[in-house]
Design a protein around this motif. Sequence first.
Motif, PDB file in Angstrom:
ATOM      1  N   SER A  37      -0.973 -29.289 -24.126  1.00 31.74           N
ATOM      2  CA  SER A  37      -1.269 -30.624 -23.637  1.00 31.74           C
ATOM      3  C   SER A  37      -2.183 -30.559 -22.432  1.00 31.74           C
ATOM      4  O   SER A  37      -2.010 -29.728 -21.531  1.00 31.74           O
ATOM      5  N   GLY A  38      -3.165 -31.463 -22.385  1.00 29.26           N
ATOM      6  CA  GLY A  38      -4.098 -31.510 -21.263  1.00 29.26           C
ATOM      7  C   GLY A  38      -3.444 -31.904 -19.966  1.00 29.26           C
ATOM      8  O   GLY A  38      -3.995 -31.692 -18.886  1.00 29.26           O
ATOM      9  N   ASN A  39      -2.230 -32.484 -20.042  1.00 23.77           N
ATOM     10  CA  ASN A  39      -1.523 -32.885 -18.819  1.00 23.77           C
ATOM     11  C   ASN A  39      -1.052 -31.684 -18.013  1.00 23.77           C
ATOM     12  O   ASN A  39      -0.702 -31.800 -16.849  1.00 23.77           O
ATOM     13  N   GLU A  40      -1.022 -30.496 -18.671  1.00 27.92           N
ATOM     14  CA  GLU A  40      -0.500 -29.312 -18.004  1.00 27.92           C
ATOM     15  C   GLU A  40      -1.611 -28.332 -17.625  1.00 27.92           C
ATOM     16  O   GLU A  40      -1.369 -27.168 -17.354  1.00 27.92           O
ATOM     17  N   GLN A  41      -2.872 -28.808 -17.623  1.00 27.64           N
ATOM     18  CA  GLN A  41      -3.980 -27.910 -17.328  1.00 27.64           C
ATOM     19  C   GLN A  41      -3.952 -27.441 -15.883  1.00 27.64           C
ATOM     20  O   GLN A  41      -3.391 -28.098 -15.011  1.00 27.64           O
ATOM     21  N   GLN A  42      -4.573 -26.306 -15.637  1.00 27.26           N
ATOM     22  CA  GLN A  42      -4.521 -25.693 -14.320  1.00 27.26           C
ATOM     23  C   GLN A  42      -5.374 -26.460 -13.312  1.00 27.26           C
ATOM     24  O   GLN A  42      -6.258 -27.225 -13.668  1.00 27.26           O
ATOM     25  N   MET A  43      -5.123 -26.174 -12.025  1.00 24.80           N
ATOM     26  CA  MET A  43      -5.794 -26.895 -10.947  1.00 24.80           C
ATOM     27  C   MET A  43      -7.306 -26.701 -10.970  1.00 24.80           C
ATOM     28  O   MET A  43      -8.046 -27.568 -10.515  1.00 24.80           O
ATOM     29  N   SER A  44      -7.792 -25.585 -11.507  1.00 21.68           N
ATOM     30  CA  SER A  44      -9.238 -25.359 -11.530  1.00 21.68           C
ATOM     31  C   SER A  44      -9.952 -26.441 -12.316  1.00 21.68           C
ATOM     32  O   SER A  44     -11.138 -26.665 -12.140  1.00 21.68           O
ATOM     33  N   PHE A  45      -9.213 -27.138 -13.189  1.00 17.02           N
ATOM     34  CA  PHE A  45      -9.812 -28.203 -13.979  1.00 17.02           C
ATOM     35  C   PHE A  45     -10.116 -29.434 -13.143  1.00 17.02           C
ATOM     36  O   PHE A  45     -10.841 -30.321 -13.574  1.00 17.02           O
ATOM     37  N   LEU A  46      -9.511 -29.513 -11.966  1.00 22.13           N
ATOM     38  CA  LEU A  46      -9.670 -30.705 -11.137  1.00 22.13           C
ATOM     39  C   LEU A  46     -10.800 -30.547 -10.132  1.00 22.13           C
ATOM     40  O   LEU A  46     -10.997 -31.404  -9.279  1.00 22.13           O
ATOM     41  N   GLU A  47     -11.534 -29.443 -10.244  1.00 26.45           N
ATOM     42  CA  GLU A  47     -12.678 -29.290  -9.360  1.00 26.45           C
ATOM     43  C   GLU A  47     -13.689 -30.389  -9.625  1.00 26.45           C
ATOM     44  O   GLU A  47     -13.830 -30.876 -10.741  1.00 26.45           O
ATOM     45  N   GLU A  48     -14.431 -30.752  -8.603  1.00 27.36           N
ATOM     46  CA  GLU A  48     -15.325 -31.914  -8.698  1.00 27.36           C
ATOM     47  C   GLU A  48     -16.308 -31.794  -9.852  1.00 27.36           C
ATOM     48  O   GLU A  48     -16.516 -32.720 -10.619  1.00 27.36           O
ATOM     49  N   GLY A  49     -16.915 -30.613 -10.023  1.00 29.24           N
ATOM     50  CA  GLY A  49     -17.903 -30.432 -11.085  1.00 29.24           C
ATOM     51  C   GLY A  49     -17.311 -30.617 -12.455  1.00 29.24           C
ATOM     52  O   GLY A  49     -17.856 -31.310 -13.306  1.00 29.24           O
ATOM     53  N   ASN A  50     -16.143 -29.994 -12.694  1.00 29.26           N
ATOM     54  CA  ASN A  50     -15.517 -30.101 -14.001  1.00 29.26           C
ATOM     55  C   ASN A  50     -15.071 -31.510 -14.299  1.00 29.26           C
ATOM     56  O   ASN A  50     -15.142 -31.987 -15.422  1.00 29.26           O
ATOM     57  N   CYS A  51     -14.562 -32.207 -13.276  1.00 30.92           N
ATOM     58  CA  CYS A  51     -14.109 -33.584 -13.466  1.00 30.92           C
ATOM     59  C   CYS A  51     -15.262 -34.465 -13.909  1.00 30.92           C
ATOM     60  O   CYS A  51     -15.139 -35.286 -14.809  1.00 30.92           O
ATOM     61  N   GLY A  52     -16.436 -34.276 -13.249  1.00 29.57           N
ATOM     62  CA  GLY A  52     -17.596 -35.073 -13.610  1.00 29.57           C
ATOM     63  C   GLY A  52     -18.053 -34.803 -15.026  1.00 29.57           C
ATOM     64  O   GLY A  52     -18.404 -35.716 -15.767  1.00 29.57           O
ATOM     65  N   GLU A  53     -18.053 -33.525 -15.411  1.00 28.94           N
ATOM     66  CA  GLU A  53     -18.457 -33.182 -16.769  1.00 28.94           C
ATOM     67  C   GLU A  53     -17.505 -33.785 -17.791  1.00 28.94           C
ATOM     68  O   GLU A  53     -17.913 -34.220 -18.861  1.00 28.94           O
ATOM     69  N   GLY A  54     -16.198 -33.788 -17.473  1.00 32.71           N
ATOM     70  CA  GLY A  54     -15.215 -34.355 -18.389  1.00 32.71           C
ATOM     71  C   GLY A  54     -15.453 -35.832 -18.629  1.00 32.71           C
ATOM     72  O   GLY A  54     -15.362 -36.315 -19.759  1.00 32.71           O
ATOM     73  N   LYS A  55     -15.760 -36.562 -17.553  1.00 31.01           N
ATOM     74  CA  LYS A  55     -16.046 -37.997 -17.697  1.00 31.01           C
ATOM     75  C   LYS A  55     -17.310 -38.213 -18.528  1.00 31.01           C
ATOM     76  O   LYS A  55     -17.372 -39.103 -19.372  1.00 31.01           O
ATOM     77  N   LEU A  56     -18.331 -37.383 -18.275  1.00 30.59           N
ATOM     78  CA  LEU A  56     -19.571 -37.500 -19.040  1.00 30.59           C
ATOM     79  C   LEU A  56     -19.320 -37.241 -20.514  1.00 30.59           C
ATOM     80  O   LEU A  56     -19.833 -37.969 -21.379  1.00 30.59           O
ATOM     81  N   ASP A  57     -18.533 -36.197 -20.835  1.00 36.32           N
ATOM     82  CA  ASP A  57     -18.210 -35.893 -22.230  1.00 36.32           C
ATOM     83  C   ASP A  57     -17.543 -37.086 -22.909  1.00 36.32           C
ATOM     84  O   ASP A  57     -17.860 -37.431 -24.053  1.00 36.32           O
ATOM     85  N   SER A  58     -16.605 -37.723 -22.210  1.00 36.13           N
ATOM     86  CA  SER A  58     -15.885 -38.861 -22.790  1.00 36.13           C
ATOM     87  C   SER A  58     -16.815 -40.047 -23.043  1.00 36.13           C
ATOM     88  O   SER A  58     -16.706 -40.733 -24.060  1.00 36.13           O
TER      89      SER A  58
END
Length: 389
Positions: free
Chosen positions: A350-371
């Motif tokens: 589950s994506g709810n249990e992903q590690q803290m490295s996923f919350l870095e600013e760059g990754n967060c922005g890419e995730g929103k762009l992908d969606s």
Amino acid sequence: MVRTIFHIDVNSAFLSWEAAHRMSSGEDIDIRDIPSAVAGDPNKRRGVILAKSTSAKRYGINTGESLNAALKKCPGLKVVSPTPGIYKRYSNALMDLIYEYTDAVEQCSIDEAFMDVSGIVKKLGVPPVKLADGIRRRVQNELGFTVNIGISCNKLLAKAASELEKPNRTHTMYPDEIEYKYWTLPVREMNGVGSSAQKKLNRAAIKTIGDLAVANEIYLKSIFKSYGAVLHQKANGIDESPVEPRGEAKSIGNSTTTPRDVESIEEACKYLLKLSENVGRRLRQKKLVSHCIGIEIRYSDFRNVQMQSALHSPVEGDLEIYQNAKSLFEKLWEKRPVRHIGIRALQLESGNEQQMSFLEEGNCGEGKLDSVIDNIRLRYGDDIIKRMV
């Protein structure tokens, strides 16, 4: 809420998959365009017809008849032996593609499936026919064969719609259309009516589905007992059965057979990026992340090689998947012509249990762009936005 159900049915599946495989292997003649059939042993003239081309059908050749009888009708019939491994591969590719749109998929057999797209239609405001046409085009362009898609508010009518004019068509059969699209069909074409039931119905002067729909239910029960009520409901287009997805996915993958040999890393990367986007979209739809990425390569001599790698942190983003897949490809590729490439995300959670490295600013922005890109492509088609490699 009124549901929107698709029924996807591959046109002459075994023959279509044989043709797609042969064309991708360099054959010049498309066996779908000539009198042809998939059958047992063409050398011994044994077995039955498993699938036939449209032009073979014009000779009166029927699925299920003996090969010997078919050859008497059409002595020049091109007969090919079945290759189940190829069929399974194409079936998996089709299921991978339709899972990109929704998890609510019920695979009925190797060549057909139901999809409940109610959520997509409501979320994106896309007309069901436009969505279905987009899926059909993708199947034809990416996988090399065609499907019919039937659309309705339930599984019974969606399947009946997909059986209308073929090949490569989208048809609707909503309740307000059944009088002229469904009731006019011979009763034998209704799901659940076999040859024995047809004979009983015909003796009762019930020739069409419409005749059955207006027949007295008590009279039908006198002939078929409790099943008479079931037949009456089906004839009236009533079906409340849900689309029942299979169990939880253990992996998510996507693959493609290339139209020509891939002989450079630059060309391979174009396919890897597209496949990564498809895998990433399905991960996000399921709210999953992957701890392992694997790739598959099939060379032009049909030899398969595979490799996978565990990741330091879980991924769901398109570019993260692509970068890992590219790295694996560079390690695995033997600098030989490639005809098939696949990517698979494994070790899912589950994506709810992903590690803290996923919350870095760059990754967060890419995730929103992908969606955002996911939603735009679902609404307007995959070609509306293209990333550069």
